[in-house]
Design an enzyme around this catalytic site. Sequence first.
Site, PDB file in Angstrom:
ATOM      1  CB  CYS A 181      58.326  -2.461  28.797  1.00 39.11           C
ATOM      2  SG  CYS A 181      57.251  -1.539  29.893  1.00 39.11           S
ATOM      3  CG  HIS A 219      60.433  -0.006  26.084  1.00 39.61           C
ATOM      4  ND1 HIS A 219      59.106  -0.009  25.703  1.00 39.61           N
ATOM      5  CD2 HIS A 219      60.444   0.326  27.405  1.00 39.61           C
ATOM      6  CE1 HIS A 219      58.356   0.299  26.751  1.00 39.61           C
ATOM      7  NE2 HIS A 219      59.146   0.500  27.793  1.00 39.61           N
ATOM      8  CG  ASN A 246      56.412   2.831  28.632  1.00 36.72           C
ATOM      9  OD1 ASN A 246      56.111   1.899  27.886  1.00 36.72           O
ATOM     10  ND2 ASN A 246      57.226   2.696  29.667  1.00 36.72           N
TER      11      ASN A 246
END
Length: 324
Positions: free
Chosen positions: A118, A251, A281
């Site tokens: 990520c 993020h 996500n």
Amino acid sequence: MPYSKIIGSGGFLPPRVVTNNDLAAELATRNIETSDDWIIERTGIRQRHLADPGVTTSQLATEAARRALLDAGIQAADLDLIIVATSTPDHIFPSTACLVQAALGARGGAAFDVQAVCSGFVYALTTADAFIQAGRARTALVIGAEVFSSILDWNDRGTCVLFGDGAGAVVLRADDQPGILAAKLGADGSQMNILCAAGNVSHGAVVGDPFLRMDGQAVFKLAVTSLTRSANDVCSMAGVRLDDIDWLVPHQANIRIINFLGRRLGVPDERVVVTVDQHANTSAASVPLALDAARHDGRIKAGDLVMMQGVGGGFTWGSVLVRM
Ligand code: ACO
């Protein structure tokens, strides 16, 4: 020494939208219980986009790249560097970046993947910035793209509700005006077990566990502490105050992490870009998708000071401070 300037961005989400209720109904057919309320309360996620079977990361990446090139007003032939951040590449090799290069009809420049889960997009952006500053590239395409649904255990309600698929891209060009002002990356490999997909393919067979596993509470704590430190470091490097930041683009893992981070950094909610409710996500794609959404709806404007932050498996983290 030239700066790297973001001259365009683009995003692409696969068209299939799966709401929390859709997902809960699907999981219920296998006696796995979850609910819209649980998912929203713990994560802020309302829906995610999922790729249909057979759709690959390079396809999503290429769509996002085409939009970013159009936005930047440049041709694929102008690119001398393509970096794709992904943990779900199409193949063991060649890299997804090479597949994107071929699909775009670009030729001859460097193309490679970056793997920092990520944090991948901020790692890739920092790498491209270093190439441009060193004079080794003038026009770079940086993409974060994932078909993360392919590494989820759809029988594990603790993880499968959290993620989505998508791609985001930016075009960077050498410029004598800033540009990327500062960037800092970090990693702590000793924390690899709190978030990993520890399988592999060897001698024609899957070896180990090919699905994502996570200790959610450990990830939460490490994400908040590493991102707070990283934001402060990057501001010190650039000689700016946290107060000077116009937009925080963190993020998009979880609204609780984002809110906690915003409070710790003293950045008010109205200056934090949030897409986790719509996209869930999307790992390496989350930051460029959020940046692109806020550029194209008119929130992020030329001249704004923007902090992008990634955090994820490895454990990895990083921040990039950019004057748009
Ligand atoms: N639906 C309903 N119940 C669930 C679900 C679900 N989807 N998932 C877990 N539960 C249950 C658990 O089984 C448990 O039940 P029990 O008490 O009967 O044992 C209960 O909910 C609590 O489980 P926890 O895992 O302790 O839940 P927690 O409050 O920690 O929330 C979460 C989980 C949302 C993952 C949280 O830990 C978190 O926000 N972590 C941050 C990590 C994160 O966001 N990761 C995303 C990827 S990592 C990254 O991008 C950096």
